[in-house]
Design a protein around this motif. Structure first.
Motif, PDB file in Angstrom:
ATOM      1  N   ALA A  52      20.075  -9.886  -2.983  1.00 58.94           N
ATOM      2  CA  ALA A  52      19.617  -8.628  -3.556  1.00 58.94           C
ATOM      3  C   ALA A  52      18.762  -8.918  -4.783  1.00 58.94           C
ATOM      4  O   ALA A  52      18.941  -9.942  -5.468  1.00 58.94           O
ATOM      5  N   SER A  53      17.828  -8.013  -5.066  1.00 53.36           N
ATOM      6  CA  SER A  53      16.954  -8.111  -6.235  1.00 53.36           C
ATOM      7  C   SER A  53      16.566  -6.698  -6.664  1.00 53.36           C
ATOM      8  O   SER A  53      16.612  -5.754  -5.873  1.00 53.36           O
ATOM      9  N   PHE A  54      16.168  -6.588  -7.932  1.00 53.86           N
ATOM     10  CA  PHE A  54      15.792  -5.279  -8.487  1.00 53.86           C
ATOM     11  C   PHE A  54      14.441  -5.422  -9.171  1.00 53.86           C
ATOM     12  O   PHE A  54      14.206  -6.350  -9.964  1.00 53.86           O
ATOM     13  N   MET A  55      13.520  -4.478  -8.873  1.00 53.90           N
ATOM     14  CA  MET A  55      12.182  -4.445  -9.466  1.00 53.90           C
ATOM     15  C   MET A  55      12.091  -3.191 -10.345  1.00 53.90           C
ATOM     16  O   MET A  55      12.273  -2.077  -9.862  1.00 53.90           O
ATOM     17  N   ASP A  56      11.782  -3.384 -11.625  1.00 51.93           N
ATOM     18  CA  ASP A  56      11.660  -2.262 -12.560  1.00 51.93           C
ATOM     19  C   ASP A  56      10.214  -1.777 -12.579  1.00 51.93           C
ATOM     20  O   ASP A  56       9.280  -2.568 -12.783  1.00 51.93           O
ATOM     21  N   VAL A  57      10.021  -0.473 -12.385  1.00 49.82           N
ATOM     22  CA  VAL A  57       8.695   0.150 -12.455  1.00 49.82           C
ATOM     23  C   VAL A  57       8.739   1.356 -13.388  1.00 49.82           C
ATOM     24  O   VAL A  57       7.923   2.271 -13.263  1.00 49.82           O
ATOM     25  N   SER A  58       9.668   1.385 -14.330  1.00 47.18           N
ATOM     26  CA  SER A  58       9.884   2.556 -15.172  1.00 47.18           C
ATOM     27  C   SER A  58       9.090   2.448 -16.470  1.00 47.18           C
ATOM     28  O   SER A  58       8.396   1.461 -16.733  1.00 47.18           O
ATOM     29  N   THR A  59       9.207   3.503 -17.281  1.00 50.98           N
ATOM     30  CA  THR A  59       8.563   3.541 -18.592  1.00 50.98           C
ATOM     31  C   THR A  59       9.466   2.963 -19.674  1.00 50.98           C
ATOM     32  O   THR A  59       8.998   2.236 -20.558  1.00 50.98           O
ATOM     33  N   ASN A  60      10.772   3.269 -19.627  1.00 44.03           N
ATOM     34  CA  ASN A  60      11.696   2.827 -20.668  1.00 44.03           C
ATOM     35  C   ASN A  60      12.318   1.472 -20.375  1.00 44.03           C
ATOM     36  O   ASN A  60      12.954   0.895 -21.245  1.00 44.03           O
ATOM     37  N   GLY A  61      12.175   0.972 -19.143  1.00 38.36           N
ATOM     38  CA  GLY A  61      12.742  -0.318 -18.808  1.00 38.36           C
ATOM     39  C   GLY A  61      14.200  -0.222 -18.359  1.00 38.36           C
ATOM     40  O   GLY A  61      14.811   0.857 -18.355  1.00 38.36           O
ATOM     41  N   SER A  62      14.747  -1.357 -17.951  1.00 34.69           N
ATOM     42  CA  SER A  62      16.120  -1.439 -17.451  1.00 34.69           C
ATOM     43  C   SER A  62      16.802  -2.647 -18.092  1.00 34.69           C
ATOM     44  O   SER A  62      16.155  -3.475 -18.739  1.00 34.69           O
ATOM     45  N   VAL A  63      18.116  -2.741 -17.877  1.00 36.92           N
ATOM     46  CA  VAL A  63      18.909  -3.866 -18.384  1.00 36.92           C
ATOM     47  C   VAL A  63      19.768  -4.359 -17.230  1.00 36.92           C
ATOM     48  O   VAL A  63      20.525  -3.586 -16.620  1.00 36.92           O
ATOM     49  N   VAL A  64      19.645  -5.651 -16.909  1.00 38.62           N
ATOM     50  CA  VAL A  64      20.420  -6.268 -15.839  1.00 38.62           C
ATOM     51  C   VAL A  64      21.298  -7.340 -16.464  1.00 38.62           C
ATOM     52  O   VAL A  64      20.796  -8.339 -16.991  1.00 38.62           O
ATOM     53  N   ASN A  65      22.615  -7.109 -16.433  1.00 38.41           N
ATOM     54  CA  ASN A  65      23.592  -8.055 -16.993  1.00 38.41           C
ATOM     55  C   ASN A  65      23.274  -8.382 -18.455  1.00 38.41           C
ATOM     56  O   ASN A  65      23.380  -9.524 -18.903  1.00 38.41           O
ATOM     57  N   GLY A  66      22.828  -7.355 -19.228  1.00 33.72           N
ATOM     58  CA  GLY A  66      22.534  -7.537 -20.649  1.00 33.72           C
ATOM     59  C   GLY A  66      21.141  -8.022 -20.949  1.00 33.72           C
ATOM     60  O   GLY A  66      20.758  -8.065 -22.126  1.00 33.72           O
ATOM     61  N   ALA A  67      20.341  -8.395 -19.924  1.00 29.42           N
ATOM     62  CA  ALA A  67      18.981  -8.883 -20.156  1.00 29.42           C
ATOM     63  C   ALA A  67      17.993  -7.742 -19.914  1.00 29.42           C
ATOM     64  O   ALA A  67      18.041  -7.094 -18.871  1.00 29.42           O
ATOM     65  N   PRO A  68      17.097  -7.459 -20.870  1.00 26.95           N
ATOM     66  CA  PRO A  68      16.134  -6.373 -20.665  1.00 26.95           C
ATOM     67  C   PRO A  68      15.136  -6.730 -19.570  1.00 26.95           C
ATOM     68  O   PRO A  68      14.746  -7.884 -19.396  1.00 26.95           O
ATOM     69  N   LEU A  69      14.711  -5.724 -18.851  1.00 24.47           N
ATOM     70  CA  LEU A  69      13.803  -5.878 -17.724  1.00 24.47           C
ATOM     71  C   LEU A  69      12.758  -4.772 -17.823  1.00 24.47           C
ATOM     72  O   LEU A  69      13.106  -3.592 -17.863  1.00 24.47           O
ATOM     73  N   HIS A  70      11.495  -5.154 -17.884  1.00 22.89           N
ATOM     74  CA  HIS A  70      10.413  -4.177 -18.023  1.00 22.89           C
ATOM     75  C   HIS A  70       9.243  -4.625 -17.143  1.00 22.89           C
ATOM     76  O   HIS A  70       8.472  -5.490 -17.513  1.00 22.89           O
ATOM     77  N   GLY A  71       9.124  -4.006 -15.956  1.00 27.71           N
ATOM     78  CA  GLY A  71       8.055  -4.365 -15.030  1.00 27.71           C
ATOM     79  C   GLY A  71       8.254  -5.718 -14.396  1.00 27.71           C
ATOM     80  O   GLY A  71       7.282  -6.350 -13.981  1.00 27.71           O
TER      81      GLY A  71
END
Length: 244
Positions: free
Chosen positions: A192-211
């Motif tokens: 499994a994998s997650f791709m962030d395409v948002s404006t505010n970003g995401s956090v996966v296991n405490g690591a920020p993810l932005h685009g």
């Protein structure tokens, strides 16, 4: 008259000085010079007075010639070239005057249209859902658990859209989540994998993810806005035991 001792100015005909008391009977009276007239007040300019301009000659300017200017008869005696008659009922007809074209009058050969530009390759490959009918048990490979409401969102093989819009596969009710926040991919092998395409970003296991894209494992915590969701993947041995 002035006192000879203190020079105090006394009125004419006074016998004694008003200051020192000296006898003024023998002092000759000298006529005083008349006071000068006060200066005239400054002239105030009249705002309505006509001001002299460049085209208004002054009184010292030479007089203009009274006769006709030289060459005026020749200029006004010229006749204009004849103009074509314009039909008011057909102003754009063949008899209407045309403006003179500027530039080459030879017809130019039509240029072929430019070839279509090749479509740019997408830097990211989006795994679509496999075509063809599939049973629900073969499609579902995991789920996202929302502990806030105790809700379980099923995840299927391929691309799963995650966002706030109601047409998303996983709807997250949070104002800080974008309408389409990201894509969660699940392969047939269980990865499994997650791709962030948002404006505010995401956090996966405490690591920020932005685009960016992050690999996910079973039990990964995916934080979108104020919602923290837990990824649950079906182990491959469970699928083999179930004959799937």
């Amino acid at each position: 008259m002035n006192c000879p001792r203190c020079q105090h100015p006394n009125p004419d005909g006074e016998r004694y000085c008003e200051i020192c008391g000296v006898d003024l009977s023998g002092v000759q009276i000298t006529p005083r010079a008349p006071a000068p007239p006060p200066p005239p007040p400054p002239a105030v300019p009249n705002p309505h007075a006509k001001r002299r301009t460049l085209y208004d000659p002054g009184p010292a300017s030479p007089p203009l010639p009274q006769g006709p200017l030289p060459g005026a008869d020749e200029v006004f005696s010229r006749s204009l070239p004849p103009r074509k008659a314009l039909d008011p009922n057909d102003p754009f007809g063949a008899s209407a005057p045309r403006a003179t074209a500027i530039g080459p009058t030879t017809p130019q050969a039509p240029q072929p249209p430019p070839p279509p530009r090749p479509a740019a390759a997408s830097p990211r490959t989006i795994v679509e859902r496999p075509a063809g009918p599939m049973t629900p048990s073969a499609q579902v490979r995991g789920a996202l658990l929302d502990p806030r409401y105790g809700r379980l969102h099923a995840l299927r093989v391929g691309r799963n859209t995650v966002g706030r819009d109601p047409d998303q596969d996983v709807v997250v009710e949070d104002g800080r989540v974008s309408g389409r926040h990201g894509f969660l991919f699940i392969k047939e092998s269980g990865e499994a994998s997650f791709m962030d395409v948002s404006t505010n970003g995401s956090v996966v296991n405490g690591a920020p993810l932005h685009g960016e894209v992050a690999e996910l494992e079973h039990g990964a915590v995916l934080k979108l806005g104020g919602a923290a969701m837990i990824l649950l993947l079906v182990p491959p041995q469970v699928l083999r035991e179930a004959g799937l």
